[in-house]
Design a protein around this motif. Structure first.
Motif, PDB file in Angstrom:
ATOM      1  N   ALA A  41      40.073  68.293  23.638  1.00  9.75           N
ATOM      2  CA  ALA A  41      40.796  69.563  23.776  1.00  9.75           C
ATOM      3  C   ALA A  41      42.238  69.401  24.282  1.00  9.75           C
ATOM      4  CB  ALA A  41      40.009  70.509  24.674  1.00  9.75           C
ATOM      5  N   PRO A  42      42.505  68.570  25.307  1.00 12.59           N
ATOM      6  CA  PRO A  42      43.899  68.452  25.761  1.00 12.59           C
ATOM      7  C   PRO A  42      44.838  67.897  24.681  1.00 12.59           C
ATOM      8  CG  PRO A  42      42.408  67.569  27.408  1.00 12.59           C
ATOM      9  CD  PRO A  42      41.590  67.831  26.178  1.00 12.59           C
ATOM     10  N   PHE A  43      44.328  67.037  23.806  1.00 13.35           N
ATOM     11  CA  PHE A  43      45.184  66.463  22.764  1.00 13.35           C
ATOM     12  C   PHE A  43      45.418  67.461  21.629  1.00 13.35           C
ATOM     13  CE2 PHE A  43      43.291  62.240  24.247  1.00 13.35           C
ATOM     14  CZ  PHE A  43      44.236  62.121  25.250  1.00 13.35           C
ATOM     15  N   VAL A  44      44.432  68.258  21.321  1.00 16.14           N
ATOM     16  CA  VAL A  44      44.606  69.314  20.319  1.00 16.14           C
ATOM     17  C   VAL A  44      45.661  70.308  20.826  1.00 16.14           C
ATOM     18  CG1 VAL A  44      43.477  71.245  19.140  1.00 16.14           C
ATOM     19  CG2 VAL A  44      42.282  69.052  19.376  1.00 16.14           C
ATOM     20  N   GLY A  47      49.197  68.709  20.788  1.00 17.29           N
ATOM     21  CA  GLY A  47      49.735  68.677  19.427  1.00 17.29           C
ATOM     22  C   GLY A  47      50.284  70.031  19.013  1.00 17.29           C
ATOM     23  N   ALA A  48      49.567  71.107  19.371  1.00 18.65           N
ATOM     24  CA  ALA A  48      50.022  72.459  19.045  1.00 18.65           C
ATOM     25  C   ALA A  48      51.318  72.788  19.796  1.00 18.65           C
ATOM     26  CB  ALA A  48      48.935  73.472  19.386  1.00 18.65           C
ATOM     27  N   VAL A  49      51.387  72.410  21.079  1.00 21.59           N
ATOM     28  CA  VAL A  49      52.610  72.637  21.864  1.00 21.59           C
ATOM     29  C   VAL A  49      53.766  71.870  21.238  1.00 21.59           C
ATOM     30  CG1 VAL A  49      53.724  72.169  24.092  1.00 21.59           C
ATOM     31  CG2 VAL A  49      51.446  73.187  24.021  1.00 21.59           C
ATOM     32  N   ASP A  50      53.516  70.666  20.793  1.00 17.49           N
ATOM     33  CA  ASP A  50      54.565  69.860  20.179  1.00 17.49           C
ATOM     34  C   ASP A  50      55.103  70.558  18.930  1.00 17.49           C
ATOM     35  OD1 ASP A  50      56.070  67.370  20.346  1.00 17.49           O
ATOM     36  OD2 ASP A  50      55.087  66.866  18.449  1.00 17.49           O
ATOM     37  N   ARG A  51      54.217  71.089  18.111  1.00 14.79           N
ATOM     38  CA  ARG A  51      54.660  71.799  16.909  1.00 14.79           C
ATOM     39  C   ARG A  51      55.449  73.062  17.270  1.00 14.79           C
ATOM     40  NH1 ARG A  51      49.825  69.678  15.591  1.00 14.79           N
ATOM     41  NH2 ARG A  51      48.617  71.545  16.022  1.00 14.79           N
ATOM     42  N   LEU A  52      55.024  73.773  18.312  1.00 14.80           N
ATOM     43  CA  LEU A  52      55.732  74.990  18.740  1.00 14.80           C
ATOM     44  C   LEU A  52      57.136  74.692  19.267  1.00 14.80           C
ATOM     45  CD1 LEU A  52      52.893  76.993  20.509  1.00 14.80           C
ATOM     46  CD2 LEU A  52      54.080  77.605  18.396  1.00 14.80           C
ATOM     47  N   THR A  53      57.327  73.507  19.837  1.00  9.17           N
ATOM     48  CA  THR A  53      58.641  73.124  20.366  1.00  9.17           C
ATOM     49  C   THR A  53      59.459  72.348  19.336  1.00  9.17           C
ATOM     50  OG1 THR A  53      57.742  71.124  21.384  1.00  9.17           O
ATOM     51  CG2 THR A  53      57.835  73.117  22.758  1.00  9.17           C
ATOM     52  N   ARG A  58      52.166  65.533  15.101  1.00  3.99           N
ATOM     53  CA  ARG A  58      51.504  64.729  14.064  1.00  3.99           C
ATOM     54  C   ARG A  58      49.993  64.894  14.061  1.00  3.99           C
ATOM     55  NH1 ARG A  58      55.305  61.196  12.021  1.00  3.99           N
ATOM     56  NH2 ARG A  58      57.045  60.754  13.389  1.00  3.99           N
ATOM     57  N   ARG A  59      49.444  64.770  12.890  1.00  3.33           N
ATOM     58  CA  ARG A  59      47.990  64.797  12.700  1.00  3.33           C
ATOM     59  C   ARG A  59      47.597  63.635  11.790  1.00  3.33           C
ATOM     60  NH1 ARG A  59      47.518  71.149  11.241  1.00  3.33           N
ATOM     61  NH2 ARG A  59      48.857  71.833  12.914  1.00  3.33           N
ATOM     62  N   TRP A  60      47.989  62.439  12.201  1.00  4.08           N
ATOM     63  CA  TRP A  60      47.662  61.268  11.400  1.00  4.08           C
ATOM     64  C   TRP A  60      46.152  61.120  11.310  1.00  4.08           C
ATOM     65  CZ3 TRP A  60      51.626  58.749  14.947  1.00  4.08           C
ATOM     66  CH2 TRP A  60      52.901  58.717  14.348  1.00  4.08           C
ATOM     67  N   VAL A  90      41.318  40.716  34.618  1.00  2.00           N
ATOM     68  CA  VAL A  90      40.139  41.351  34.027  1.00  2.00           C
ATOM     69  C   VAL A  90      39.253  40.345  33.312  1.00  2.00           C
ATOM     70  CG1 VAL A  90      39.361  43.097  32.407  1.00  2.00           C
ATOM     71  CG2 VAL A  90      41.354  43.523  33.829  1.00  2.00           C
ATOM     72  N   GLY A  91      39.850  39.380  32.660  1.00  2.00           N
ATOM     73  CA  GLY A  91      39.056  38.350  32.002  1.00  2.00           C
ATOM     74  C   GLY A  91      38.494  38.766  30.667  1.00  2.00           C
ATOM     75  N   ASP A  92      37.224  39.173  30.638  1.00  2.00           N
ATOM     76  CA  ASP A  92      36.553  39.383  29.362  1.00  2.00           C
ATOM     77  C   ASP A  92      36.426  40.843  28.939  1.00  2.00           C
ATOM     78  OD1 ASP A  92      34.830  39.921  31.398  1.00  2.00           O
ATOM     79  OD2 ASP A  92      33.161  38.749  30.626  1.00  2.00           O
ATOM     80  N   GLY A  93      37.362  41.678  29.311  1.00  4.50           N
ATOM     81  CA  GLY A  93      37.327  43.079  28.909  1.00  4.50           C
ATOM     82  C   GLY A  93      38.085  43.318  27.621  1.00  4.50           C
ATOM     83  N   HIS A  94      38.145  44.585  27.223  1.00  7.71           N
ATOM     84  CA  HIS A  94      38.898  45.018  26.052  1.00  7.71           C
ATOM     85  C   HIS A  94      39.879  46.107  26.476  1.00  7.71           C
ATOM     86  CE1 HIS A  94      35.631  43.045  23.897  1.00  7.71           C
ATOM     87  NE2 HIS A  94      36.428  43.042  22.848  1.00  7.71           N
ATOM     88  N   HIS A  95      41.038  46.129  25.803  1.00  5.19           N
ATOM     89  CA  HIS A  95      42.094  47.066  26.175  1.00  5.19           C
ATOM     90  C   HIS A  95      42.595  47.814  24.942  1.00  5.19           C
ATOM     91  CE1 HIS A  95      46.399  47.880  27.614  1.00  5.19           C
ATOM     92  NE2 HIS A  95      45.604  48.674  28.298  1.00  5.19           N
ATOM     93  N   LEU A  96      42.732  49.123  25.079  1.00  9.23           N
ATOM     94  CA  LEU A  96      43.317  49.972  24.046  1.00  9.23           C
ATOM     95  C   LEU A  96      44.537  50.647  24.652  1.00  9.23           C
ATOM     96  CD1 LEU A  96      43.133  51.368  21.238  1.00  9.23           C
ATOM     97  CD2 LEU A  96      41.711  53.112  22.339  1.00  9.23           C
ATOM     98  N   LEU A  97      45.688  50.466  24.038  1.00 12.93           N
ATOM     99  CA  LEU A  97      46.918  51.083  24.528  1.00 12.93           C
ATOM    100  C   LEU A  97      47.510  51.931  23.414  1.00 12.93           C
ATOM    101  CD1 LEU A  97      49.009  51.426  26.793  1.00 12.93           C
ATOM    102  CD2 LEU A  97      50.198  49.414  25.865  1.00 12.93           C
ATOM    103  N   LEU A  98      47.641  53.226  23.695  1.00 17.17           N
ATOM    104  CA  LEU A  98      48.170  54.190  22.735  1.00 17.17           C
ATOM    105  C   LEU A  98      49.480  54.765  23.249  1.00 17.17           C
ATOM    106  CD1 LEU A  98      44.835  56.181  22.204  1.00 17.17           C
ATOM    107  CD2 LEU A  98      45.695  54.268  20.830  1.00 17.17           C
ATOM    108  N   GLU A  99      50.409  55.018  22.333  1.00 23.42           N
ATOM    109  CA  GLU A  99      51.666  55.671  22.694  1.00 23.42           C
ATOM    110  C   GLU A  99      51.782  56.963  21.902  1.00 23.42           C
ATOM    111  OE1 GLU A  99      55.512  53.558  23.646  1.00 23.42           O
ATOM    112  OE2 GLU A  99      56.002  54.431  21.683  1.00 23.42           O
ATOM    113  N   ALA A 100      52.090  58.055  22.600  1.00 24.03           N
ATOM    114  CA  ALA A 100      52.172  59.366  21.963  1.00 24.03           C
ATOM    115  C   ALA A 100      53.474  59.520  21.184  1.00 24.03           C
ATOM    116  CB  ALA A 100      52.058  60.470  23.011  1.00 24.03           C
ATOM    117  N   ALA A 101      53.345  60.000  19.951  1.00 31.63           N
ATOM    118  CA  ALA A 101      54.508  60.315  19.120  1.00 31.63           C
ATOM    119  C   ALA A 101      54.705  61.827  19.190  1.00 31.63           C
ATOM    120  CB  ALA A 101      54.284  59.849  17.687  1.00 31.63           C
ATOM    121  N   VAL A 102      55.150  62.292  20.371  1.00 24.45           N
ATOM    122  CA  VAL A 102      55.362  63.720  20.612  1.00 24.45           C
ATOM    123  C   VAL A 102      56.749  63.939  21.193  1.00 24.45           C
ATOM    124  CG1 VAL A 102      52.917  64.248  20.959  1.00 24.45           C
ATOM    125  CG2 VAL A 102      54.318  63.618  22.921  1.00 24.45           C
ATOM    126  N   ARG A 103      57.160  65.178  21.170  1.00 25.50           N
ATOM    127  CA  ARG A 103      58.452  65.567  21.751  1.00 25.50           C
ATOM    128  C   ARG A 103      58.279  65.580  23.272  1.00 25.50           C
ATOM    129  NH1 ARG A 103      62.678  68.104  19.221  1.00 25.50           N
ATOM    130  NH2 ARG A 103      63.960  69.462  20.503  1.00 25.50           N
TER     131      ARG A 103
END
Length: 168
Positions: A41-44, A47-53, A58-60, A90-103
């Protein structure tokens, strides 16, 4: 759930009764269909706020393969890192790093770290960071803390719910 807040970042961390590999496959899933990093919900809303501004809002589409890879795009996110942690404590963990393409007057990143904590248990830690750009970015940083806290709480709960469903 453990909570930590700093001026530029907010973290949520929880122990999950699921092995780390299975949790990683769900957290970094790039399969078609609902995904926490696109339809929480926060990302939806963001995204709507970004379009309004007059941003792109984006909706890739999700790439539709087992897991995300660096260079992928999904929702309004660009994947910077996705895979095993090679260096660090951390050693044997996994990492996901995302960057927002928003205004935004700065850079918004979301990090998710999945680390094993024994048999059939792991820790999922998520951190959202905002790195301000210029004076407007610094002012935004001061007012952004409550929104960032709410976002992280809701997103982390969504991830835990998705992982909990997989564990049963």
């Amino acid at each position: 759930m453990e909570r930590r807040t700093r001026w530029g970042s907010t973290t949520r961390s929880s122990r999950v009764r699921l092995d780390a590999e299975h949790a990683w496959a769900l957290v970094a899933s790039a399969r078609a269909g609902p995904q926490w990093y696109v339809d929480a919900a926060p990302f939806v809303f963001r995204g709507a706020v970004d379009r309004l501004t007059l941003g792109r809002g984006r909706r890739w589409p999700v790439p539709d393969r087992p897991v995300l890879r660096p260079g992928d795009t999904a929702g309004f996110w660009r994947v910077l890192e996705a895979g095993p942690v090679e260096d660090g404590p951390v050693g044997d963990g996994h990492h996901l790093l995302l960057e927002a393409a928003v205004r935004a007057p700065g850079t918004v990143r979301l990090s998710t770290l999945v680390t094993p904590e024994g048999p059939h248990c792991c820790r999922v830690a998520q951190t959202v960071t905002f790195t301000p750009a210029g004076l407007l970015g610094r002012a935004y940083l001061l007012t952004d803390v409550p929104a960032r806290e709410t976002l992280m709480e809701l997103v982390h709960r969504r991830v835990l719910r998705d992982l909990g469903r997989a564990a049963t």
